[in-house]
Design an enzyme around this catalytic site. Structure first.
Site, PDB file in Angstrom:
ATOM      1  CG  ASP A   1       8.827 -74.233  70.658  1.00  0.00           C
ATOM      2  OD1 ASP A   1       9.981 -74.681  70.789  1.00  0.00           O
ATOM      3  OD2 ASP A   1       8.541 -73.033  70.790  1.00  0.00           O
ATOM      4  CD  GLU A   2       6.218 -70.973  68.176  1.00  0.00           C
ATOM      5  OE1 GLU A   2       5.160 -70.387  68.454  1.00  0.00           O
ATOM      6  OE2 GLU A   2       7.338 -70.448  68.325  1.00  0.00           O
TER       7      GLU A   2
END
Length: 799
Positions: A462-463
């Site tokens: 993620d991210e």
């Protein structure tokens, strides 16, 4: 923007020195200091400082200096303020924690919040004793007989009209060998519940066929009579859960009684998960084991153990000692040769913790004996600063073979939590792949030694982005850089490997890691859904690829769900606006937690979450700002949902006790939704529109269902948490005073309520409305059934 004010003073002496900095953790970016005597700087992550300017004239004795600070966005929870601010002497680097911040009692240095409105459209109103009293009365009346209510609710229960209720002294289990390894988990849990394993009620276990409507490896039939109980299942897991249901019927604080009935049961979802972030703040081995006990008792079967993040690496990896020698520690070391930089209010002194190899093997075996699978997460390419800096420390000693950062990369970036490129593993270096191969090989070896195959591996993903590319940052175009766009290693990779796309580095890395997993015989890769967005199941070679879906409903999450499901991924519902347990329980500035996706996730809100009909939730809840949202079910078939999972991120959760309070009892509401589909959950119906006024959800059925759930929870289940030594949250009571009469109630029935008319110096038990006429102030609080846990104190309006 929001303003914070620091008051600094020296007690009794004149202090003229200006060679110091004051460091603290700021979860929002500091933008301005509105005092000409001070300026500020950002180090890394949340680590920020203020220091005197040349105009600083020193501290006068016993006189405070006011330093207004301007931060980005807003602050509506007192826990936004991290503890353990510290002073650094610039001459010798010595440190000292500011005394009143060296605490977990934030009121020692944080003034009570008087405003919690983020924006003019924020409709959230902080809850108080009076509004809580009304809310408790609306959500549940506590008038229902919950003696036969089981958490989680079985698929089908048949209670004979003339069935007996009878007392037992304990259980004697015949055929325990059919349980396999889980027989040891059963014995341990019975002991912890103080259930005599040589009691007078016989339980007979048998393997056999089940009716077609409940066929499954975890399904069972439980036939309870006054003479004996029989549990039938096709596999040991079903027998195990049959015994957990039997324990679930008992009030372990009183005489043990059972009611004659037959239960035909099966789980709603194959995957019923609980995630624990042990990376940002470490959780002890004992705490993880207690969590596993609770998961087993309430039929959750997947422990997602988030072992790594920017702020910590928590598992010993043979051959890579720096991961724990450096990556498991935080302290004030600007060179980061001995530890990571302090973050999240951990202060300047050593803060550490990790699981030794044998600890992890012990956890695997402990979980297996309770029918819980452990899924390790090693987050990458982003949220990986602990790994990157650990391997940089190794590189400084001359070993570049596992280096994760290109030393010649000059890319400027800022991650979502304010780290630079040292937070993201460079996917273009052979040493990065070598690191993953080493990691996977060692973790698989631990599973093999435990006798628990590593079937599922969580990649994170993620991210992996540069937030400076987003809205709100006024930068020249030549300063808006994609991650690794100035890395010579990636420039070379782009020339050699045409599959490399610098705009989708998480996707590229996911496919590379997935190939390594497959080569090691690992059957499933899991990831946070944004890490795989832009790819399809066919890009991967492991037999299964599952994603934790964590988009919010009010930001169009239902469309993201449809899209990811259509690409062939197994969907694990992990929605932050309903299933994040690092968020407050209620809208109140004294509650712990972040709130970027929801201002609160109460037990009731988690209970009402409809995972298979996402649009329905627009009728039973509001958006982040407390406003109505309208959601229309897309014109496609219902996405296939494999499971549901609660998440307990730990940025604001620094102790094991805080973890238990944030996770429990919300975990039991997830268990209910994961195992049982309620009658008030509507089918996915393309084109149907929901909002708070749509009137489609049968509210009477929902209220009755929650009433039974919360009554069983408060009267019969939280005492079991107490026996597991889980310090769950005791909800503060609601209360009103009318004509001098105090009336109080609790979200949880069977919870003790007390009141004080002398500012908390003495307390009286509350049972019925009582006169407080003449009192100038009234406080109320709740207490657990064993008297060891209290809620926070709540003032009651005297008007």
């Amino acid at each position: 923007l929001f303003y914070d004010v620091i008051l600094l003073s020296c007690s009794t002496i004149l202090y003229l020195d200006s060679q110091f900095k004051i460091y603290f953790s700021a979860i929002h970016r500091l933008l301005e200091v509105q005092n000409e005597d001070f300026e500020f700087g950002h180090v890394m992550g949340d680590l920020t400082y203020i220091e005197p300017t040349s105009s600083f004239g020193g501290f006068s004795a016993s006189k405070a200096i006011e330093i207004p600070l301007v931060f980005e966005y807003w602050s509506v929870q007192e826990t936004d303020n991290m503890p353990r601010w510290f002073v650094v002497d610039e001459r010798d680097g010595s440190t000292a924690v500011i005394e009143n911040t060296n605490t977990e009692d934030l009121r020692n240095f944080v003034m009570p919040y008087t405003s919690t409105m983020k924006t003019p459209t924020d409709a959230n109103i902080p809850i108080n004793a009076e509004s809580r009293f009304n809310l408790n009365g609306q959500t549940a009346s506590h008038s229902i007989d919950a003696s036969a209510r089981i958490i989680p609710t079985p698929y089908r229960t048949e209670i004979p009209e003339n069935g007996q209720t009878f007392r037992i002294s304990g259980f004697a289990v015949a055929g325990a060998a059919l349980l396999g390894e889980t027989q040891y988990g059963v014995a341990d849990l019975m002991k912890k519940m103080d259930i005599d394993a040589r009691g007078d009620h016989n339980i007979f276990l048998r393997l056999g066929a089940l009716p077609l409507d409940i066929v499954g490896s975890e399904s069972y039939i439980l036939n309870i009579t006054a003479d004996e109980t029989t549990i039938t299942a096709t596999e040991s897991a079903g027998l195990f859960y049959g015994i957990m249901t039997l324990i679930g019927l008992l009030d372990v604080n009183n005489d043990l009684t059972l009611k004659e009935m037959v239960i035909f049961d099966k789980p709603r979802f194959d995957y019923r998960g609980h995630q624990v972030d042990v990376a940002r703040n470490f959780r002890s081995k004992a705490t993880i084991m207690r969590t596993i006990d609770a998961m087993a008792m309430w039929k959750l079967n997947a422990l997602h153990l988030a072992l790594t993040n920017d702020e910590g690496w928590r598992l010993q990896i043979p051959g890579l000692p720096e991961l724990t020698a450096v990556g498991s520690k935080r302290c004030f070391d600007l060179d980061e040769e001995n530890c990571l930089l302090t973050q999240l209010g951990s202060g300047p002194n050593l803060n550490s913790g990790f699981y030794k190899r044998q600890d992890y093997i012990d956890i695997l075996r402990y979980a297996a004996r309770r029918n819980v699978k452990v899924i390790p997460e090693f987050n990458m390419p982003a949220h990986a600063r602990a790994a990157v800096m650990s391997m940089e420390a190794r590189a400084k000693k001359g070993d570049m073979s596992y280096r994760l950062m290109d030393p010649k990369d000059e890319t400027t970036l800022l991650t979502i939590q304010f780290y630079d490129r040292s937070s993201i593993i460079n996917p273009c270096m052979d040493s990065s792949l070598r690191f993953v191969e080493k990691l996977v090989r060692e973790v698989k070896s631990m599973h093999d030694e435990a006798g628990i195959p590593l079937h599922s591996y969580h990649f994170g993903g993620d991210e992996a982005k540069n937030i400076l590319l987003g809205a709100g940052f006024s930068l020249p175009d030549d300063q808006k850089e994609l991650p690794f766009s100035k890395s010579p290693a990636c420039q070379k990779k782009a020339e050699q490997d045409h599959s490399f796309d610098i705009e989708h580095i998480a996707n590229y890395w996911a496919i590379k890691v997935n190939k390594i997993l497959a080569e090691h015989g690992i059957l499933e890769m899991m990831a946070w859904e944004d890490g795989l967005r832009g790819t399809v199941k066919g890009h991967y070679v492991t037999p299964s690829v599952a994603v934790n879906f964590w988009e919010t409903l009010y930001w169009g999450g239902i469309n993201g769900l449809v899209d990811m499901s259509a690409h062939g991924f197994d969907m694990i519902m992990s929605n932050p606006d309903y299933l994040y347990f690092d968020f407050p329980y209620e809208v109140n500035p004294e509650e712990r937690g972040y709130y970027w996706a929801a201002r609160f996730n109460s037990v009731y809100k988690v209970f009402t979450f409809a995972p298979e009909n996402l649009a329905q939730n627009a009728e039973t809840s509001t958006d982040r700002d407390g406003n109505n949202m309208t959601v229309t079910t897309p014109d496609v078939p219902m996405p296939k949902i494999r499971g549901i999972q609660g998440q307990t991120w730990s940025e604001t959760i620094r102790t094991d006790e805080q973890y238990f309070e944030m996770a429990f009892p919300r975990v039991l509401a997830v268990a209910e939704r994961a195992w049982h589909r309620a009658s008030w959950e509507l089918d996915w119906s393309p084109g149907v529109q929901y909002d708070v006024e749509s009137g489609l959800v049968p509210k009477g059925e929902l209220k009755d269902d929650y009433d039974g759930f919360v009554t069983a929870l408060g009267c019969r289940e939280v005492p079991k948490l107490e026996k597991l030594k889980i310090t769950y949250r005791v909800p503060p009571p609601g209360a009103v005073i009318d004509s001098g009469i105090l009336t109080a109630n609790s979200e949880l029935p069977c919870t003790s309520i007390m009141y004080s008319v002398d500012g908390g110096n003495s307390w009286s038990d509350y049972s019925d409305p009582v006169s407080v006429d003449g009192a100038t102030s009234v406080l109320v609080k709740s207490a657990s059934s064993n008297g060891k846990l209290d809620s926070r104190l709540v003032p009651v309006s005297m008007n």
